[in-house]
Structure formats: structure tokens, C-alpha cells
Design an enzyme around this catalytic site. Structure first.
Site, mmCIF file in Angstrom:
data_model
loop_
_atom_site.group_PDB
_atom_site.id
_atom_site.type_symbol
_atom_site.label_atom_id
_atom_site.label_comp_id
_atom_site.label_asym_id
_atom_site.label_seq_id
_atom_site.Cartn_x
_atom_site.Cartn_y
_atom_site.Cartn_z
ATOM 1 N N ASP A 1 0.859 -1.184 0.000
ATOM 2 C CA ASP A 1 0.000 0.000 0.000
ATOM 3 C C ASP A 1 0.894 1.232 0.000
ATOM 4 O O ASP A 1 1.962 1.231 0.630
ATOM 5 C CB ASP A 1 -0.931 0.022 1.217
ATOM 6 C CG ASP A 1 -2.111 0.958 1.008
ATOM 7 O OD1 ASP A 1 -3.209 0.450 0.681
ATOM 8 O OD2 ASP A 1 -1.949 2.192 1.156
ATOM 9 N N ASP B 1 7.175 -2.697 0.689
ATOM 10 C CA ASP B 1 7.023 -1.284 0.358
ATOM 11 C C ASP B 1 7.294 -1.087 -1.132
ATOM 12 O O ASP B 1 7.654 -2.020 -1.860
ATOM 13 C CB ASP B 1 7.945 -0.417 1.219
ATOM 14 C CG ASP B 1 9.429 -0.763 1.047
ATOM 15 O OD1 ASP B 1 9.794 -1.328 -0.002
ATOM 16 O OD2 ASP B 1 10.204 -0.473 1.970
ATOM 17 N N ASP C 1 -7.279 -2.401 -6.122
ATOM 18 C CA ASP C 1 -8.561 -1.899 -5.614
ATOM 19 C C ASP C 1 -8.322 -0.429 -5.289
ATOM 20 O O ASP C 1 -7.886 -0.080 -4.193
ATOM 21 C CB ASP C 1 -8.969 -2.692 -4.368
ATOM 22 C CG ASP C 1 -10.313 -2.250 -3.809
ATOM 23 O OD1 ASP C 1 -11.046 -1.521 -4.519
ATOM 24 O OD2 ASP C 1 -10.637 -2.606 -2.671
ATOM 25 N N CYS D 1 -15.151 0.695 -5.719
ATOM 26 C CA CYS D 1 -16.471 0.623 -5.085
ATOM 27 C C CYS D 1 -17.300 1.795 -5.585
ATOM 28 O O CYS D 1 -17.991 2.474 -4.822
ATOM 29 C CB CYS D 1 -16.358 0.609 -3.554
ATOM 30 S SG CYS D 1 -15.406 1.963 -2.860
#
Length: 389
Positions: free
Chosen positions: A250, A274, A290, A343
Site C-alpha cells: 500500500d 514497500d 482496488d 467501489c
């Protein structure tokens, strides 16, 4: 607390939210300063606040003002309750209605479409373009509370998880569309303190992403990268599908702080990496992105996003999504898969983003896409499968 007192408590909380404070922060501050409120009282006030935020435009129309007081008057009228029966000024209840507030409310059927459907006007054309004739039905569904869905640990199966939850008073039903999905129908507030949750029998995860992960082209032995892992929900869901070598990444590593605990609870091995380490670890057979998005598919859970999203913010998100796709694509092995998820229900963030990516990257092809809507039982969610050719 009496029903009147709960309504009165919700009013200043809503005023704080309308003034720019986050709903969770406003609710927490109220709870800390209201030690007299029991768990049921806190749950009831929370429900009032979130119901009002989901239906902010229509409740304001029914209540005569876009204020905490106006929204609570609108909430009661929308629910078929005469507001004067609770706005009495007695005890801890709110002050009686004024003559203006007591006047007959407008007929919602005659009001503008965006008011009736509790949607910002500027987004209506985007919903129409994405959803066609079902746009109004989807928007109406997003005025309601979202179901609570769980993903059962694949090692035990969802029937065993359902029995364990039932033993703790949490009632569930088998949800359609995903092999390990359970919908909670009673006592959802007990989930995070349950033994079934602490021992890794279940994880909180909406039905739509569960269905999307179940459709991924995963096979035993694949090297898989969850590029925007966040809390790791999809990382863990993929682990239930096949025997994978999983890596989680992330851009803000702190978002993954709970992943080791969740993975250990589920009995899953996940490597965290990382940005600097990924180049040495690539390529991967499947890279899942995502991406950050408008959240229009999750308005039932995060209704504040309805009213804070702006055209400029959407434009910034589109730029960020494109950048993430391009960066993630560099980590995909020849013949591998790049998965794009949001989403969101908006075409510019979904198929539009994919079309622009393919125009920039001729070495990929779109093999599959699906848009889930709240009419299918879960949140609005989009998934596209791209193969490196």
C-alpha cells in the site's frame, strides 16, 4: 433514554456534521459526554444520524430545513410518525414544533428527482449513463441501510461459522453469489466481540467484493500482489481461493497495520512490501488494484461521501486511478493478469478508466468486467480483468 431524548441527542450531532465534522467523530464526542446513554441508546442515536445523512435532501424537504432539527422532523414524517408526538419539549425531548414546522409537508413525488432520490443533481447524468433504467431503483436502495455481510474462513466453511455465530446469539443466513458469504440478520453489534471473529472463523466483508474475488482467475502456485491492500480484506479473500504466494503493498503502509493480526487469525502467510521492494520482487502472475474512488457504491455505509464529493475531487481521483493502473501494470508478468476494482458506480471511474488505460497500454486486453449494484444484495462494485498479451 426515551425516544424523545434520542431524537434530541441526534440534533446537535447532525448540526456538527453539517458544519463539517466527521459523523464518527461527532458521535464519539457525544458518547463520551453522555455516560448515561446505554448501548441501545447509542445504537439508536447512531441510526438516527446515519439515516438522516443517507436521506439528507428528502428529510430536509419533509422537515422544512437542512438542519439537525429539520432532518429529525423529516425522519419522523418519512417513517409515518407525527413529529409533534415527540417534539413536545417535555423531559429531555426537543422543543415543540413551530407553526411553520407543523405545516403539512410537501409531497415528495412532486419534488425534483435529486431530492426524492437523495442524490446530488450533478451526479444524476452519470448514474443514468452507468445504470440506465435501473438508476432510480439503485439510488432508492442506497437511501436504506446496508446489510452486514461476513466472509467465513474457507478452512471451516460457512455452515460451521454460522453455527458458531448462532451459539453466541448472532443470527445469519447463507448469502447468494459467494461460497463463503453470510448475511447477518440479528445482533450484528456482537460480531467484533465474538469468539468466532477473534478466532478467525469470520471476517467482515461485503458481498460484492466477495463475489468479485471469487471470479478472479486464481490458480495454485500463483505469485499474487495486492497493490492497494489497505486493511487486507481482499488479500485474505484471495488466500481462501487457492494456494498462493501473496504479497501486500500500500502506498501508505500504515493502512496495513492490522493485516498481520488478521492473517495470523486466519492462518494465512502474507508478505508485506514497500514500493522500493516491489521492483525486486516482480513480476507477479496477478496484480490486484482496488483503487481509491468516489465510493458511490458504498453510500449506504458512508453517506457523508454523497455530499462531500465534488467535480474537482472526482477529477483528482480519475488522475490517481490512472497513475495506479500504470504503475501496477509494470509488475505484471507476460501472460499475467491486471485486476482493476472500485467501489464506484460511475462509468468514468470504471469502464471509462479501462478504455483510457488500454489506449495507453497496447500490451493488455480486457477479458472480463462486471458492475455489481445494491440490487444484487451488496454494495456497488466494479471489477475488470485485463491480461498481458
Amino acid at each position: 433514554m426515551t425516544p424523545e431524548a434520542r431524537i434530541a441527542a441526534a440534533i446537535p450531532i447532525l448540526d456538527a456534521v453539517l458544519g463539517g465534522q466527521a459523523a464518527e467523530q461527532a458521535l464519539t464526542r457525544w458518547a463520551r459526554g453522555s455516560r448515561f446513554a446505554g448501548s441501545r441508546d447509542r445504537a439508536a442515536v447512531r441510526d438516527h444520524v446515519y439515516d438522516a445523512l443517507r436521506c439528507r435532501r428528502s428529510f430536509a424537504a419533509l422537515g422544512g430545513a437542512e438542519t439537525g432539527r429539520g432532518l429529525m422532523i423529516g425522519l419522523l414524517r418519512a417513517g409515518g410518525v407525527a413529529p409533534e408526538s415527540l417534539f413536545t419539549g417535555a423531559g429531555y425531548g426537543p422543543e415543540p414544533l413551530t407553526a411553520e414546522e407543523g405545516a403539512l409537508p410537501p409531497d415528495l413525488t412532486t419534488l425534483p428527482r435529486g431530492v426524492r432520490l437523495d442524490c446530488p443533481d450533478w451526479l444524476l447524468p452519470d448514474f443514468d449513463a452507468a445504470l440506465g433504467d435501473s438508476a432510480d431503483e439503485v439510488l432508492a436502495r442506497m437511501r436504506q441501510r446496508a446489510p452486514v455481510c461476513l466472509r467465513a474462513n474457507a478452512r471451516q466453511g460457512r455452515e460451521a461459522a454460522a453455527r458458531a455465530l448462532a451459539a453466541e446469539g448472532i443470527e445469519t443466513i447463507l448469502a447468494d453469489g459467494a461460497s463463503f458469504a453470510l448475511e447477518v440478520v440479528a445482533n450484528a453489534q456482537k460480531i467484533k466481540t465474538s469468539t468466532a471473529y477473534s478466532e478467525g472463523l469470520v471476517e467482515l466483508q461485503d458481498l460484492s467484493p466477495q463475489c468479485a474475488v471469487e471470479a478472479l482467475p486464481l490458480q495454485d502456485g500463483m505469485r499474487v500482489l495486492d497493490y492497494c491492500a489497505g486493511g487486507g480484506g481482499k488479500t485474505l479473500a484471495m488466500a481462501a481461493r487457492a494456494d498462493l504466494a501473496l504479497t501486500a503493498h500500500d502506498a501508505i503502509p500504515a493502512r496495513m497495520k492490522d493485516l498481520p493480526t488478521r492473517a495470523a487469525r486466519a492462518g494465512i502467510a502474507v508478505t508485506q512490501a514497500d514500493t522500493g521492494a516491489l521492483a525486486k520482487m516482480a513480476p507477479f502472475d496477478l496484480v490486484l488494484t482496488d483503487v481509491p474512488c468516489s465510493g458511490t457504491g458504498t453510500w449506504r455505509r458512508g453517506p457523508e461521501a454523497k455530499w462531500t464529493l465534488t467535480p474537482d475531487r472526482l477529477a483528482d481521483l480519475l488522475t490517481l486511478q490512472a497513475d495506479i493502473l500504470d504503475r501496477a501494470a509494470a509488475h505484471v508478468a507476460p501472460g499475467g493478469w491486471l485486476i482493476y476494482m472500485t467501489c464506484s458506480l460511475l462509468s468514468p471511474e470504471n469502464r471509462g478508466q479501462i478504455d483510457r488505460f488500454l489506449a495507453r497500454n497496447h500490451g493488455f486486453a480486457l477479458r472480463h468486467e462486471r458492475l455489481f449494484t445494491p440490487l444484487e444484495g451488496g454494495d456497488g462494485f466494479y471489477a475488470a480483468h485485463l491480461s498481458r498479451v
